[in-house]
Design a protein around this motif. Structure first.
Motif, PDB file in Angstrom:
ATOM      1  N   MET A 123      -1.375   7.960   9.465  1.00  0.00           N
ATOM      2  CA  MET A 123      -0.418   8.571  10.371  1.00  0.00           C
ATOM      3  C   MET A 123      -0.919   9.865  11.007  1.00  0.00           C
ATOM      4  O   MET A 123      -1.790  10.549  10.475  1.00  0.00           O
ATOM      5  CB  MET A 123       0.889   8.837   9.629  1.00  0.00           C
ATOM      6  CG  MET A 123       1.480   7.594   8.990  1.00  0.00           C
ATOM      7  SD  MET A 123       3.147   7.842   8.366  1.00  0.00           S
ATOM      8  CE  MET A 123       4.043   7.831   9.921  1.00  0.00           C
ATOM      9  N   THR A 124      -0.327  10.166  12.148  1.00  0.00           N
ATOM     10  CA  THR A 124      -0.528  11.443  12.821  1.00  0.00           C
ATOM     11  C   THR A 124       0.670  11.698  13.716  1.00  0.00           C
ATOM     12  O   THR A 124       1.225  10.745  14.295  1.00  0.00           O
ATOM     13  CB  THR A 124      -1.813  11.469  13.670  1.00  0.00           C
ATOM     14  OG1 THR A 124      -1.971  12.776  14.252  1.00  0.00           O
ATOM     15  CG2 THR A 124      -1.775  10.450  14.786  1.00  0.00           C
ATOM     16  N   ASN A 169       0.836  -1.185   0.000  1.00  0.00           N
ATOM     17  CA  ASN A 169       0.000   0.000   0.000  1.00  0.00           C
ATOM     18  C   ASN A 169       0.879   1.246   0.000  1.00  0.00           C
ATOM     19  O   ASN A 169       2.075   1.179   0.296  1.00  0.00           O
ATOM     20  CB  ASN A 169      -0.908   0.020   1.237  1.00  0.00           C
ATOM     21  CG  ASN A 169      -1.968  -1.064   1.196  1.00  0.00           C
ATOM     22  OD1 ASN A 169      -2.882  -1.032   0.378  1.00  0.00           O
ATOM     23  ND2 ASN A 169      -1.841  -2.049   2.080  1.00  0.00           N
ATOM     24  N   SER A 170       0.265   2.377  -0.282  1.00  0.00           N
ATOM     25  CA  SER A 170       0.993   3.635  -0.184  1.00  0.00           C
ATOM     26  C   SER A 170       1.567   3.795   1.216  1.00  0.00           C
ATOM     27  O   SER A 170       2.698   4.237   1.394  1.00  0.00           O
ATOM     28  CB  SER A 170       0.053   4.800  -0.512  1.00  0.00           C
ATOM     29  OG  SER A 170       0.660   6.035  -0.242  1.00  0.00           O
ATOM     30  N   GLU A 192       9.898  10.485   5.784  1.00  0.00           N
ATOM     31  CA  GLU A 192      10.718  10.773   4.612  1.00  0.00           C
ATOM     32  C   GLU A 192      11.903  11.657   4.986  1.00  0.00           C
ATOM     33  O   GLU A 192      13.038  11.418   4.542  1.00  0.00           O
ATOM     34  CB  GLU A 192       9.866  11.463   3.548  1.00  0.00           C
ATOM     35  CG  GLU A 192      10.573  11.719   2.230  1.00  0.00           C
ATOM     36  CD  GLU A 192      11.016  10.456   1.517  1.00  0.00           C
ATOM     37  OE1 GLU A 192      12.001  10.522   0.749  1.00  0.00           O
ATOM     38  OE2 GLU A 192      10.386   9.399   1.732  1.00  0.00           O
ATOM     39  N   GLY A 193      11.655  12.689   5.792  1.00  0.00           N
ATOM     40  CA  GLY A 193      12.729  13.585   6.190  1.00  0.00           C
ATOM     41  C   GLY A 193      13.814  12.893   6.968  1.00  0.00           C
ATOM     42  O   GLY A 193      15.005  13.256   6.863  1.00  0.00           O
ATOM     43  N   THR A 195      -0.528  20.960   6.991  1.00  0.00           N
ATOM     44  CA  THR A 195      -0.952  19.866   6.134  1.00  0.00           C
ATOM     45  C   THR A 195      -1.726  18.830   6.947  1.00  0.00           C
ATOM     46  O   THR A 195      -1.787  18.897   8.176  1.00  0.00           O
ATOM     47  CB  THR A 195       0.262  19.218   5.446  1.00  0.00           C
ATOM     48  OG1 THR A 195      -0.196  18.378   4.370  1.00  0.00           O
ATOM     49  CG2 THR A 195       1.086  18.385   6.430  1.00  0.00           C
ATOM     50  N   SER A 196      -2.306  17.854   6.285  1.00  0.00           N
ATOM     51  CA  SER A 196      -3.058  16.829   7.015  1.00  0.00           C
ATOM     52  C   SER A 196      -2.129  16.054   7.944  1.00  0.00           C
ATOM     53  O   SER A 196      -0.914  15.968   7.731  1.00  0.00           O
ATOM     54  CB  SER A 196      -3.727  15.863   6.043  1.00  0.00           C
ATOM     55  OG  SER A 196      -2.786  14.942   5.499  1.00  0.00           O
ATOM     56  N   TYR A 197      -2.713  15.493   8.977  1.00  0.00           N
ATOM     57  CA  TYR A 197      -1.941  14.721   9.950  1.00  0.00           C
ATOM     58  C   TYR A 197      -1.214  13.564   9.293  1.00  0.00           C
ATOM     59  O   TYR A 197      -0.083  13.230   9.663  1.00  0.00           O
ATOM     60  CB  TYR A 197      -2.827  14.229  11.096  1.00  0.00           C
ATOM     61  CG  TYR A 197      -4.238  13.860  10.705  1.00  0.00           C
ATOM     62  CD1 TYR A 197      -4.594  12.554  10.412  1.00  0.00           C
ATOM     63  CD2 TYR A 197      -5.223  14.849  10.628  1.00  0.00           C
ATOM     64  CE1 TYR A 197      -5.883  12.224  10.055  1.00  0.00           C
ATOM     65  CE2 TYR A 197      -6.526  14.526  10.271  1.00  0.00           C
ATOM     66  CZ  TYR A 197      -6.857  13.219   9.978  1.00  0.00           C
ATOM     67  OH  TYR A 197      -8.132  12.895   9.608  1.00  0.00           O
ATOM     68  N   HIS A 198      -1.851  12.945   8.286  1.00  0.00           N
ATOM     69  CA  HIS A 198      -1.211  11.827   7.588  1.00  0.00           C
ATOM     70  C   HIS A 198       0.017  12.319   6.819  1.00  0.00           C
ATOM     71  O   HIS A 198       1.094  11.715   6.895  1.00  0.00           O
ATOM     72  CB  HIS A 198      -2.221  11.177   6.646  1.00  0.00           C
ATOM     73  CG  HIS A 198      -1.706   9.957   5.948  1.00  0.00           C
ATOM     74  ND1 HIS A 198      -1.353   8.812   6.613  1.00  0.00           N
ATOM     75  CD2 HIS A 198      -1.479   9.704   4.618  1.00  0.00           C
ATOM     76  CE1 HIS A 198      -0.943   7.892   5.741  1.00  0.00           C
ATOM     77  NE2 HIS A 198      -1.002   8.414   4.533  1.00  0.00           N
ATOM     78  N   GLU A 199      -0.135  13.418   6.090  1.00  0.00           N
ATOM     79  CA  GLU A 199       0.991  13.961   5.327  1.00  0.00           C
ATOM     80  C   GLU A 199       2.114  14.418   6.258  1.00  0.00           C
ATOM     81  O   GLU A 199       3.298  14.277   5.931  1.00  0.00           O
ATOM     82  CB  GLU A 199       0.529  15.124   4.452  1.00  0.00           C
ATOM     83  CG  GLU A 199      -0.221  14.694   3.203  1.00  0.00           C
ATOM     84  CD  GLU A 199       0.695  14.050   2.163  1.00  0.00           C
ATOM     85  OE1 GLU A 199       1.926  14.210   2.251  1.00  0.00           O
ATOM     86  OE2 GLU A 199       0.174  13.385   1.259  1.00  0.00           O
ATOM     87  N   PHE A 200       1.757  14.971   7.408  1.00  0.00           N
ATOM     88  CA  PHE A 200       2.780  15.388   8.372  1.00  0.00           C
ATOM     89  C   PHE A 200       3.601  14.174   8.818  1.00  0.00           C
ATOM     90  O   PHE A 200       4.832  14.220   8.875  1.00  0.00           O
ATOM     91  CB  PHE A 200       2.126  16.076   9.569  1.00  0.00           C
ATOM     92  CG  PHE A 200       3.086  16.830  10.447  1.00  0.00           C
ATOM     93  CD1 PHE A 200       3.161  18.207  10.392  1.00  0.00           C
ATOM     94  CD2 PHE A 200       3.915  16.158  11.347  1.00  0.00           C
ATOM     95  CE1 PHE A 200       4.057  18.919  11.204  1.00  0.00           C
ATOM     96  CE2 PHE A 200       4.804  16.846  12.161  1.00  0.00           C
ATOM     97  CZ  PHE A 200       4.875  18.235  12.083  1.00  0.00           C
ATOM     98  N   GLY A 201       2.914  13.088   9.150  1.00  0.00           N
ATOM     99  CA  GLY A 201       3.617  11.873   9.557  1.00  0.00           C
ATOM    100  C   GLY A 201       4.509  11.332   8.457  1.00  0.00           C
ATOM    101  O   GLY A 201       5.654  10.925   8.704  1.00  0.00           O
ATOM    102  N   LEU A 202       4.002  11.317   7.222  1.00  0.00           N
ATOM    103  CA  LEU A 202       4.814  10.853   6.103  1.00  0.00           C
ATOM    104  C   LEU A 202       6.057  11.720   5.926  1.00  0.00           C
ATOM    105  O   LEU A 202       7.144  11.211   5.619  1.00  0.00           O
ATOM    106  CB  LEU A 202       3.985  10.868   4.817  1.00  0.00           C
ATOM    107  CG  LEU A 202       2.833   9.869   4.719  1.00  0.00           C
ATOM    108  CD1 LEU A 202       2.046  10.110   3.442  1.00  0.00           C
ATOM    109  CD2 LEU A 202       3.341   8.429   4.771  1.00  0.00           C
TER     110      LEU A 202
END
Length: 569
Positions: free
Chosen positions: A324-325, A318-319, A378-379, A367-374
């Motif tokens: 995430m949060t 999956n993606s 990634e960082g 940004t959304s909590y999911h994008e923040f976690g991603l």
């Protein structure tokens, strides 16, 4: 035919008493089937009861009346952009076609009452097919007193969703409570809530005005009770009975002994995924992600293991395999660990900045909590970003709070002493406490303050889209509602980690929620819904409510399909 001894016989067993399991059970019961719900923990509600309660259903009947005309094709276009090939067209269409029907069905037959949000942008509002409102619905507040003695069986909400030790609040309620001394309307709203709560505490251990996901779980539970569907709590599932190429029953532990239950139609797995299964987390998640889940601890992968044992395919590709949060973590003096999910309250507000271990910003804080976690995960591949740090000043802390440090001038010294909240008179002092490069952090703050003055964030675009601005300061008079200065000492910070609100990887199903094997063949008598089902979103997060919307929809589809099945031999 095996010589299996049966202690009980029903048409359907639903394993798990969250939104997915209760939706399947209700639909099957409404269609005339004999249904039983089993639940491992002492409580009903699962992840639903501790969630924000949003339900994402595009093209619902309420949207057009709110000025957000929608179509299945428009929603499909949006999902194709965000979800892409992480989910099939068949699954997307099944969800989009059945979602509105599910809402109408539950409106007619159950206590589930949902109201669409007039304005609540999808998480990628500039994407073709996105909507600025109407797709997400919230449960109406629910009176827990109507559950009678069964109110004690409903899972409590997260502590972060209550004040005064047990009074549930929404974001609107909090805004009113913060203004009780300056607005008569807010005073009246707040007094009504507090008086109701005071009366509740004379009879109950917590408030009975239920909102958010607790209201949805309460409404589903009341509907289950109204239909006289038995719910056996403290009853873990042990194994499925697989005979003649199909699931014919289930063995559970109940009151100290094993019980074999024959199912004439089928079993629905809805145990909440694997957020508390360390082994599967290690196998399915990137390095660096610990056991930082907001889901109930009972959600430990039981459904996935039961399904795998009879040949069900569990998808890992999956993606993302979790939703995430960012979470901050407090360890109390007695050893209790409290996790706070930074979902929608503080990150988008003007004056909050997030930095990595190099003292540099790395993400749009709104940004959304999911994008923040991603972004944290990634960082961290190139610079230390786990944990990241949320930073604000004294003015921000008083108005908006920061994690467990509540707004309105509430006491927070205990959080500083516990090492949860960092406090310093200057930015360099704060950097030293956090072991961040002082020069880099000072430079990041200076840049952030310049952008706040300009009303534009050229680095990461905080406040640059409708979703960001929706979560910003609604009373901002100009410029950017998500940008504000970070300049009033003392300064504060909390560390955040990439946590989750549930899992996305799960049992592969078809559009009727029927479990499939590795060859894509239906396993007769076995269904999955909720987070036990591989996410129809493929681990992406298009908008508010994309876990509960599919959980209820595919639970409904499972119940409908079970009613069409022939009786077991």
């Amino acid at each position: 035919m095996s010589q299996q001894h049966w202690d009980r016989e029903v048409d359907v067993v639903c394993v798990g008493a969250g939104a997915g399991g209760m939706s399947a059970a209700l639909t099957a019961a409404i269609e005339g089937l004999d249904v039983l719900i089993i639940e491992k923990t002492p409580f009903v509600g699962g992840s639903t009861a501790v969630s924000g309660g949003a339900v994402w259903i595009p093209n619902n009947d309420q949207a057009a009346g709110l000025g957000h005309a929608d179509t299945p094709d428009q929603a499909k276009l949006y999902l194709d952009q965000i979800v892409g090939n992480w989910s099939s067209d068949t699954m997307k269409r099944a969800f989009l076609d059945a979602g509105p029907a599910m809402l109408g069905y539950f409106e007619r037959h159950t206590q589930v009452k949902l109201v669409a949000r007039a304005y609540s942008p999808d998480y990628y509002p500039a994407t073709p097919g996105a909507s600025l409102g109407g797709r997400s619905l919230d449960p109406l507040p629910f009176d827990g007193r109507t559950l009678g003695k069964d109110f004690a069986r409903l899972r409590d909400p997260l502590k972060e969703f209550v004040v005064l030790g047990g009074m549930m609040v929404t974001m609107t309620d909090v805004q009113h409570l913060l203004k009780v001394t300056s607005s008569f309307a807010s005073w009246r709203h707040g007094m009504a809530m507090v008086l109701r709560y005071a009366g509740d505490r004379l009879r109950y251990r917590r408030g009975t005005r239920l909102v958010l996901g607790n209201a949805l779980a309460g409404r589903l539970f009341k509907s289950v009770l109204d239909r006289q569907i038995p719910v056996l709590t403290e009853t873990p599932a042990r194994r499925l009975v697989f005979d003649g190429g199909q699931v014919t029953g289930i063995v559970v532990d109940h009151e100290g002994r094993e019980i074999a239950i024959r199912t004439r139609r089928g079993v629905v797995l809805a145990t909440g995924g694997f957020p508390h299964d360390p082994e599967r987390r290690k196998a399915f998640l990137p390095d660096g992600i610990g056991l930082w889940s907001m889901a109930p601890e009972g959600n430990s992968g039981d459904g996935l293991r039961l399904g795998e044992a009879v040949g069900a395919a569990v998808r890992q590709e999956n993606s993302s395999n979790i939703f995430m949060t960012p979470v901050s973590i407090l360890t109390r003096s007695d050893g209790e660990v409290v996790k706070y999910p930074h979902l929608v309250w503080d990150r988008a507000k003007p004056g909050l900045m997030a930095v990595n271990g190099a003292g540099r910003r790395f993400v749009n804080e709104a940004t959304s909590y999911h994008e923040f976690g991603l972004a944290m995960v990634e960082g961290d591949k190139t610079q230390p970003t786990i944990p990241a740090v949320l930073i604000c000043d004294a003015a921000f802390l008083k108005r908006w709070g920061l994690g467990l440090a509540l707004p309105g001038g509430r006491p927070f010294r205990h959080l500083v002493e516990a090492g949860y909240l960092f406090e310093a008179p200057t930015i360099p002092d704060l950097a030293r406490q956090l072991s961040l490069p002082a020069d880099a952090l000072a430079d990041s703050v200076a840049r952030f303050n310049r952008y706040a003055k300009q009303g534009r964030d050229p680095d990461f675009g905080k406040g640059g889209n409708a979703y960001n601005r929706y979560l910003g300061d609604a009373e901002a008079t100009g410029g950017n509602p998500c940008l504000g200065p970070l300049d009033q000492a003392p300064f504060y910070a909390v560390k955040v980690y990439p946590g989750d609100i549930g899992t996305a990887g799960g049992i592969v199903t078809d559009g009727h929620a029927r479990a499939l094997d590795a060859e894509g063949r239906v396993i007769p008598g076995l269904y999955a819904s909720g987070n036990d089902m591989n996410s129809v979103m493929g681990g992406t997060y298009p908008g508010p409510g994309i876990t509960l919307g599919p959980a209820m929809t595919f639970g409904y589809l499972a119940g409908k399909d079970l009613a069409r099945q022939p009786l077991g031999a």
